[in-house]
Design a protein around this motif. Structure first.
Motif, PDB file in Angstrom:
ATOM      1  N   ARG A  85     -35.672   8.335  12.153  1.00  0.00           N
ATOM      2  CA  ARG A  85     -34.229   8.095  12.235  1.00  0.00           C
ATOM      3  C   ARG A  85     -33.900   6.631  11.995  1.00  0.00           C
ATOM      4  NH1 ARG A  85     -30.993  11.264  16.965  1.00  0.00           N
ATOM      5  NH2 ARG A  85     -31.984  13.278  16.649  1.00  0.00           N
ATOM      6  N   ARG A  86     -34.686   5.781  12.611  1.00  0.00           N
ATOM      7  CA  ARG A  86     -34.450   4.343  12.443  1.00  0.00           C
ATOM      8  C   ARG A  86     -34.572   3.951  10.968  1.00  0.00           C
ATOM      9  NH1 ARG A  86     -38.393   2.432  16.136  1.00  0.00           N
ATOM     10  NH2 ARG A  86     -37.520   3.310  18.033  1.00  0.00           N
ATOM     11  N   TRP A  87     -35.553   4.526  10.310  1.00  0.00           N
ATOM     12  CA  TRP A  87     -35.772   4.237   8.887  1.00  0.00           C
ATOM     13  C   TRP A  87     -34.581   4.729   8.052  1.00  0.00           C
ATOM     14  CZ3 TRP A  87     -36.130   6.761   4.235  1.00  0.00           C
ATOM     15  CH2 TRP A  87     -36.719   6.050   3.180  1.00  0.00           C
ATOM     16  N   VAL A  88     -34.072   5.925   8.391  1.00  0.00           N
ATOM     17  CA  VAL A  88     -32.916   6.463   7.653  1.00  0.00           C
ATOM     18  C   VAL A  88     -31.703   5.557   7.856  1.00  0.00           C
ATOM     19  CG1 VAL A  88     -31.259   8.376   7.546  1.00  0.00           C
ATOM     20  CG2 VAL A  88     -33.708   8.863   7.630  1.00  0.00           C
ATOM     21  N   GLU A  89     -31.501   5.130   9.096  1.00  0.00           N
ATOM     22  CA  GLU A  89     -30.364   4.229   9.359  1.00  0.00           C
ATOM     23  C   GLU A  89     -30.487   2.950   8.552  1.00  0.00           C
ATOM     24  OE1 GLU A  89     -29.261   5.600  13.920  1.00  0.00           O
ATOM     25  OE2 GLU A  89     -30.765   4.036  13.581  1.00  0.00           O
ATOM     26  N   LYS A  90     -31.680   2.399   8.562  1.00  0.00           N
ATOM     27  CA  LYS A  90     -31.923   1.130   7.882  1.00  0.00           C
ATOM     28  C   LYS A  90     -31.738   1.265   6.363  1.00  0.00           C
ATOM     29  CE  LYS A  90     -35.725  -1.955   7.204  1.00  0.00           C
ATOM     30  NZ  LYS A  90     -37.093  -1.535   6.942  1.00  0.00           N
ATOM     31  N   ASN A  91     -32.136   2.406   5.819  1.00  0.00           N
ATOM     32  CA  ASN A  91     -32.125   2.572   4.356  1.00  0.00           C
ATOM     33  C   ASN A  91     -30.990   3.456   3.853  1.00  0.00           C
ATOM     34  OD1 ASN A  91     -34.698   1.173   3.362  1.00  0.00           O
ATOM     35  ND2 ASN A  91     -35.395   2.368   5.116  1.00  0.00           N
ATOM     36  N   TRP A  92     -30.027   3.733   4.735  1.00  0.00           N
ATOM     37  CA  TRP A  92     -28.946   4.677   4.405  1.00  0.00           C
ATOM     38  C   TRP A  92     -28.316   4.390   3.045  1.00  0.00           C
ATOM     39  CZ3 TRP A  92     -27.506   9.262   6.066  1.00  0.00           C
ATOM     40  CH2 TRP A  92     -26.224   9.733   5.746  1.00  0.00           C
ATOM     41  N   ASP A  93     -28.028   3.145   2.768  1.00  0.00           N
ATOM     42  CA  ASP A  93     -27.329   2.786   1.536  1.00  0.00           C
ATOM     43  C   ASP A  93     -28.192   2.918   0.282  1.00  0.00           C
ATOM     44  OD1 ASP A  93     -25.105   2.270   2.996  1.00  0.00           O
ATOM     45  OD2 ASP A  93     -25.444   0.106   3.140  1.00  0.00           O
ATOM     46  N   ARG A  94     -29.491   3.002   0.464  1.00  0.00           N
ATOM     47  CA  ARG A  94     -30.369   3.169  -0.700  1.00  0.00           C
ATOM     48  C   ARG A  94     -30.677   4.642  -0.939  1.00  0.00           C
ATOM     49  NH1 ARG A  94     -35.095  -1.240  -0.701  1.00  0.00           N
ATOM     50  NH2 ARG A  94     -34.765  -1.030  -2.935  1.00  0.00           N
ATOM     51  N   LEU A  95     -30.378   5.467   0.064  1.00  0.00           N
ATOM     52  CA  LEU A  95     -30.651   6.902  -0.042  1.00  0.00           C
ATOM     53  C   LEU A  95     -29.456   7.630  -0.641  1.00  0.00           C
ATOM     54  CD1 LEU A  95     -32.276   7.374   3.484  1.00  0.00           C
ATOM     55  CD2 LEU A  95     -33.399   7.968   1.306  1.00  0.00           C
ATOM     56  N   ASP A  96     -29.744   8.630  -1.479  1.00  0.00           N
ATOM     57  CA  ASP A  96     -28.672   9.478  -1.998  1.00  0.00           C
ATOM     58  C   ASP A  96     -28.404  10.668  -1.092  1.00  0.00           C
ATOM     59  OD1 ASP A  96     -28.121   8.220  -4.619  1.00  0.00           O
ATOM     60  OD2 ASP A  96     -30.226   8.694  -5.006  1.00  0.00           O
ATOM     61  N   PHE A  97     -29.461  11.095  -0.380  1.00  0.00           N
ATOM     62  CA  PHE A  97     -29.384  12.428   0.196  1.00  0.00           C
ATOM     63  C   PHE A  97     -30.345  12.556   1.374  1.00  0.00           C
ATOM     64  CE2 PHE A  97     -30.903  16.965  -0.290  1.00  0.00           C
ATOM     65  CZ  PHE A  97     -29.709  17.568   0.052  1.00  0.00           C
ATOM     66  N   VAL A  98     -29.861  13.073   2.498  1.00  0.00           N
ATOM     67  CA  VAL A  98     -30.732  13.321   3.650  1.00  0.00           C
ATOM     68  C   VAL A  98     -30.615  14.784   4.074  1.00  0.00           C
ATOM     69  CG1 VAL A  98     -31.357  12.651   6.008  1.00  0.00           C
ATOM     70  CG2 VAL A  98     -30.427  10.935   4.439  1.00  0.00           C
ATOM     71  N   LEU A  99     -31.768  15.439   4.131  1.00  0.00           N
ATOM     72  CA  LEU A  99     -31.831  16.816   4.636  1.00  0.00           C
ATOM     73  C   LEU A  99     -32.071  16.774   6.143  1.00  0.00           C
ATOM     74  CD1 LEU A  99     -34.236  18.613   2.124  1.00  0.00           C
ATOM     75  CD2 LEU A  99     -31.839  19.222   2.553  1.00  0.00           C
ATOM     76  N   GLY A 100     -31.428  17.649   6.869  1.00  0.00           N
ATOM     77  CA  GLY A 100     -31.685  17.774   8.306  1.00  0.00           C
ATOM     78  C   GLY A 100     -32.416  19.077   8.587  1.00  0.00           C
ATOM     79  N   SER A 101     -33.494  18.990   9.373  1.00  0.00           N
ATOM     80  CA  SER A 101     -34.350  20.157   9.608  1.00  0.00           C
ATOM     81  C   SER A 101     -34.758  20.270  11.065  1.00  0.00           C
ATOM     82  CB  SER A 101     -35.663  20.019   8.841  1.00  0.00           C
ATOM     83  OG  SER A 101     -35.437  19.957   7.481  1.00  0.00           O
ATOM     84  N   VAL A 102     -35.027  21.497  11.469  1.00  0.00           N
ATOM     85  CA  VAL A 102     -35.645  21.735  12.783  1.00  0.00           C
ATOM     86  C   VAL A 102     -37.001  22.394  12.541  1.00  0.00           C
ATOM     87  CG1 VAL A 102     -35.499  23.076  14.916  1.00  0.00           C
ATOM     88  CG2 VAL A 102     -33.487  21.865  14.040  1.00  0.00           C
ATOM     89  N   HIS A 103     -38.056  21.679  12.886  1.00  0.00           N
ATOM     90  CA  HIS A 103     -39.422  22.207  12.762  1.00  0.00           C
ATOM     91  C   HIS A 103     -40.077  22.370  14.123  1.00  0.00           C
ATOM     92  CE1 HIS A 103     -39.387  20.080   8.618  1.00  0.00           C
ATOM     93  NE2 HIS A 103     -39.282  21.366   8.394  1.00  0.00           N
ATOM     94  N   PHE A 104     -39.402  21.851  15.182  1.00  0.00           N
ATOM     95  CA  PHE A 104     -40.022  21.872  16.509  1.00  0.00           C
ATOM     96  C   PHE A 104     -39.140  22.607  17.509  1.00  0.00           C
ATOM     97  CE2 PHE A 104     -42.000  18.405  14.305  1.00  0.00           C
ATOM     98  CZ  PHE A 104     -43.308  18.399  14.755  1.00  0.00           C
ATOM     99  N   LEU A 105     -39.765  23.485  18.290  1.00  0.00           N
ATOM    100  CA  LEU A 105     -39.081  24.127  19.412  1.00  0.00           C
ATOM    101  C   LEU A 105     -39.607  23.467  20.683  1.00  0.00           C
ATOM    102  CD1 LEU A 105     -39.166  27.757  17.973  1.00  0.00           C
ATOM    103  CD2 LEU A 105     -37.184  26.237  18.126  1.00  0.00           C
ATOM    104  N   GLU A 106     -40.052  24.272  21.647  1.00  0.00           N
ATOM    105  CA  GLU A 106     -40.463  23.650  22.912  1.00  0.00           C
ATOM    106  C   GLU A 106     -41.742  22.829  22.802  1.00  0.00           C
ATOM    107  OE1 GLU A 106     -40.586  26.689  25.870  1.00  0.00           O
ATOM    108  OE2 GLU A 106     -38.395  26.887  25.828  1.00  0.00           O
ATOM    109  N   ARG A 107     -42.637  23.257  21.924  1.00  0.00           N
ATOM    110  CA  ARG A 107     -43.922  22.553  21.837  1.00  0.00           C
ATOM    111  C   ARG A 107     -43.821  21.325  20.957  1.00  0.00           C
ATOM    112  NH1 ARG A 107     -49.070  26.358  20.843  1.00  0.00           N
ATOM    113  NH2 ARG A 107     -49.862  24.354  20.120  1.00  0.00           N
TER     114      ARG A 107
END
Ligand SMILES: [Zn+2]
Ligand SMILES: [Zn+2]
Length: 260
Positions: A85-107
């Motif tokens: 997340r920190r990296w995305v915030e820092k590089n937001w202006d250089r990125l065209d596109f961010v996908l949001g995903s859920v790969h983790f449940l309780e474990r």
């Protein structure tokens, strides 16, 4: 209908492989061969160290006929996504596109979508509760303000577990939030190569999304350049049946609809 964009790809696969022309050019070659003119690299955020914007820029200059978007897949890894997340915030202006995903449940130690190991997390459990928990986590990702599109929206079905509760009841609030936030939903052919053997998301969810006015991207979730645009003929057929005639592409997080 001619699909022209693939907005989910993993040039690094499942390890850090720093971006270079050698790593990336085969992806562009394969895209061109398959009639794709707009692709996004969306490596997992845990491999963000391998992403190199200068290399992407070089690739663009060498391949002016293909739009190449700088992206990332940000997930809900309870440990590693903090740095992501920190990296995305820092590089937001250089990125065209961010996908949001859920790969983790309780474990926290295992992606539930690992095949076949992740199926353990469903054994003997109340599937409806797992679905509710999953969509709660999707809403958390959607609400970060750091994503443009939700990937594999009903990934929770990957091992074939189905809830008793109607999917509309389980996902309705999530679709509302996605609409409110102006985010896109991905149509991903990856589900066709998983145990569930079904597009992400399901037909029922696509119906609901259309009714809420949501927009879509098209994607393969390729982990090899050979998977770019995989099963797009089949996806095009489905989109025709649904009357979906436009897809979203992104430049610096700005969505634009293109006719297919
Ligand atoms: Zn994913
Ligand atoms: Zn992915």
């Amino acid at each position: 209908m001619k699909l022209f964009s693939d907005y989910h790809s993993h040039p690094q696969g499942h390890r850090i492989q720093p971006y270079s022309q050698n790593l990336l050019q085969p992806w562009v070659d394969h895209a061109r061969k398959n009639g794709l003119t707009d692709i996004a690299f969306t490596d997992h955020d845990r491999y963000h160290e391998g992403i190199d914007f200068d290399e992407i820029e070089k690739l663009r200059r060498a391949n002016p006929d293909i739009k190449i978007r700088a992206g990332i897949e940000l997930d809900n890894d309870p440990v590693r996504s903090i740095a992501g997340r920190r990296w995305v915030e820092k590089n937001w202006d250089r990125l065209d596109f961010v996908l949001g995903s859920v790969h983790f449940l309780e474990r926290p130690d295992q992606m539930f979508d690992s095949v076949p190991a992740g199926a353990e997390q469903f054994a003997g459990r109340n599937i409806d509760e797992i679905y509710s928990d999953y969509f709660h986590r999707v809403r958390e990702v959607a609400a970060t303000g750091l994503v443009d599109c939700l990937s594999h929206l009903d990934l929770v079905k990957i091992h074939g577990h189905r809830p008793k509760t109607k999917i509309e009841t389980l996902i309705g609030g999530t679709l509302d939030l996605i609409a409110e936030r102006g985010l896109c939903v991905e149509l991903s052919t990856a589900g066709w190569r998983k145990p569930v053997n079904e597009l992400y998301p399901s037909d029922e969810i696509i119906h609901l999304a259309i009714a809420k006015g949501l927009r879509f991207t098209t994607a393969s979730d390729a982990h090899s350049h050979l998977q770019l645009g995989e099963n797009y003929d089949r996806l095009a057929e489905k989109m025709t049946r649904f009357g979906i005639r436009q897809v979203c592409v992104f430049e610096k997080h700005e969505a634009q609809l293109g006719a297919v």
